[in-house]
Design an enzyme around this catalytic site. Structure first.
Site, PDB file in Angstrom:
ATOM      1  N   ARG A 389       0.896  -1.244   0.079  1.00 59.11           N
ATOM      2  CA  ARG A 389      -0.060  -0.259  -0.191  1.00 59.11           C
ATOM      3  C   ARG A 389       0.789   1.311  -0.241  1.00 59.11           C
ATOM      4  O   ARG A 389       0.853   1.835  -0.346  1.00 59.11           O
ATOM      5  CB  ARG A 389      -0.656   0.607   1.401  1.00 59.11           C
ATOM      6  N   CYS A 390       2.036   1.322   0.693  1.00 61.96           N
ATOM      7  CA  CYS A 390       2.856   2.631   0.471  1.00 61.96           C
ATOM      8  C   CYS A 390       3.667   2.531  -0.095  1.00 61.96           C
ATOM      9  O   CYS A 390       3.885   3.835  -1.063  1.00 61.96           O
ATOM     10  CB  CYS A 390       3.757   1.660   1.944  1.00 61.96           C
ATOM     11  N   MET A 391       3.531   1.497  -0.830  1.00 69.01           N
ATOM     12  CA  MET A 391       4.364   1.824  -2.626  1.00 69.01           C
ATOM     13  C   MET A 391       3.419   2.657  -4.025  1.00 69.01           C
ATOM     14  O   MET A 391       3.966   2.026  -4.783  1.00 69.01           O
ATOM     15  CB  MET A 391       5.280   0.168  -3.033  1.00 69.01           C
TER      16      MET A 391
END
Length: 400
Positions: A389-391
């Protein structure tokens, strides 16, 4: 071009950043300043990231790269000059000699070459030898860089968030990362595909907020973490903007522990399906949740009572929600897999998520719960302390 009213509906378009030479400019004695704990091996990190992008493409998701969007945004000469001015200003260059060198270097580049050069950092050695005349000349020669690299850029979730049809262009917690928001500014103000974009938040704001703390729980509700990197005042300000705009009716403020392992809400809590969430068990006990709504002309803040399941069930109008705990709730395994973002999943569609391969205990728990997993290799990318999700920054999801 922007349509994001859910964390889980079928994903159609996503923004990524392919790791670049900025990772080659990570020096061990600069790791704390650059918010890294380890140094990823670039070649392998790129291989892993390309495989990550291929998961999207195979599932029918159109992939956009941050660097390509930014390059398109600065095609006009006057926009390019303004971008260079902003970049130099926010790089805090103190020497006139260095500023002149950087300006000449960047003005000689175009499009994507220019964007990538600003991302990777400009080493002092590229200036060659020169006589020191001022105190600044003598002192600055001890630094590796004239402009620092931006190694966190492959976490495209944080500098801006797309919610509904608008953008939260964030003020980052760390000055070293706040420069990353320049690319979002030029994309959403100058890229032809984003003409007329409206903003929930602006990077010039005084209080920090980051995209990892901004989650869309439903068509009516946005959850925002009050964390190590997002201030309560920023949540108040963006909530006012969101609620007055009218696309969403409620903001839930989650107060989570302010420490490195739990840096954002999405490192301890993500949505998998209409009734299912991943969660790190350590946040459940101390978790406080506040509801911000606008029943009339003013914003009303109410403390939510009950367990996390009860609060989420009430918000989603469900009798029951499922919480899948990182590593099944085992304290040791959960702590270890939390370090490599075991709770950080990205939904491609309801009940179907991308996960890191190294979180084997959590992945087994998810699999047994009936969640479809797209498992990606993560030996190098995970060194940056961020998960799938962060990426990724969803650009378009189907509506319910």
């Amino acid at each position: 071009m922007i349509q994001v009213f859910s964390e889980i509906t079928p994903l159609k378009k996503v923004i990524l950043h392919r790791p670049g030479r900025e990772l080659l400019n990570l020096a061990p004695d600069m790791l704390p300043e650059l918010l890294f704990d380890e140094i990823p091996y670039l070649d392998k990190a790129v291989e892993e990231h390309d495989a990550f992008a291929d998961i999207f493409r195979k599932e029918g998701v159109e992939v956009y790269y941050l660097e390509d969007l930014a390059a398109k945004a600065i095609e006009k000469e006057q926009v390019k000059r303004a971008f260079i001015d902003d970049f130099i200003k926010e790089s805090h260059i103190t020497s006139p000699r260095e500023e002149a060198f950087v300006r000449e270097l960047l003005e000689g580049l175009e499009g994507k070459d220019l964007i990538l050069r600003t991302m990777e950092g400009i080493r002092r050695e590229t200036m060659g030898e020169y006589p020191c005349k001022s105190l600044t000349d003598f002192i600055s020669r001890e630094n590796y860089f004239i402009t620092n690299p931006m190694p966190n850029l492959y976490f495209t979730r944080d500098p801006f968030s797309l919610m509904g049809t608008k953008v939260s262009l964030n003020r980052m917690w760390s000055d070293i990362r706040n420069r990353e928001t320049i690319y979002g500014k030029y994309i959403f103000e100058h890229h032809p595909d984003f003409s007329g974009t409206e903003f929930y938040y602006k990077r010039e704001s005084a209080h920090s907020i980051e995209g990892g703390d901004e989650l869309i729980v439903s068509q009516d509700t946005i959850a925002i973490g009050i964390s190590q990197r997002t201030e309560a005042k920023a949540v108040e300000q963006i909530a006012e903007s969101i609620l007055f705009a009218g696309e969403f009716k409620q903001v839930l403020a989650f107060v989570i522990p302010k420490k490195r392992a739990f840096m954002h809400l999405d490192t301890v809590f993500t949505m998998i399906d209409h009734d299912c969430f991943t969660v790190h068990p350590e946040i459940e006990g101390p978790l406080e949740v506040y509801s911000l709504t606008k029943p009339g002309s003013d914003i009303v803040v109410t403390k939510e009572e009950g367990t996390l399941e009860q609060i989420l069930g009430k918000t989603l109008q469900l009798d029951q929600v499922r919480l899948i705990r990182c590593a099944g709730g085992n304290p040791l395994d959960a702590s270890r897999e939390q370090w490599s973002d075991g709770s950080n999943t990205l939904a491609i569609r309801p009940g179907e998520v991308i996960v890191y391969d190294r979180n084997t205990v959590t992945n087994e728990v998810l699999d047994k719960a009936g969640v479809k997993l797209h498992v990606m290799v993560s030996g190098e990318l995970s060194r940056g302390r961020g998960g799938p999700r962060c990426m990724s920054m969803p650009l378009v999801r189907e509506k319910e």
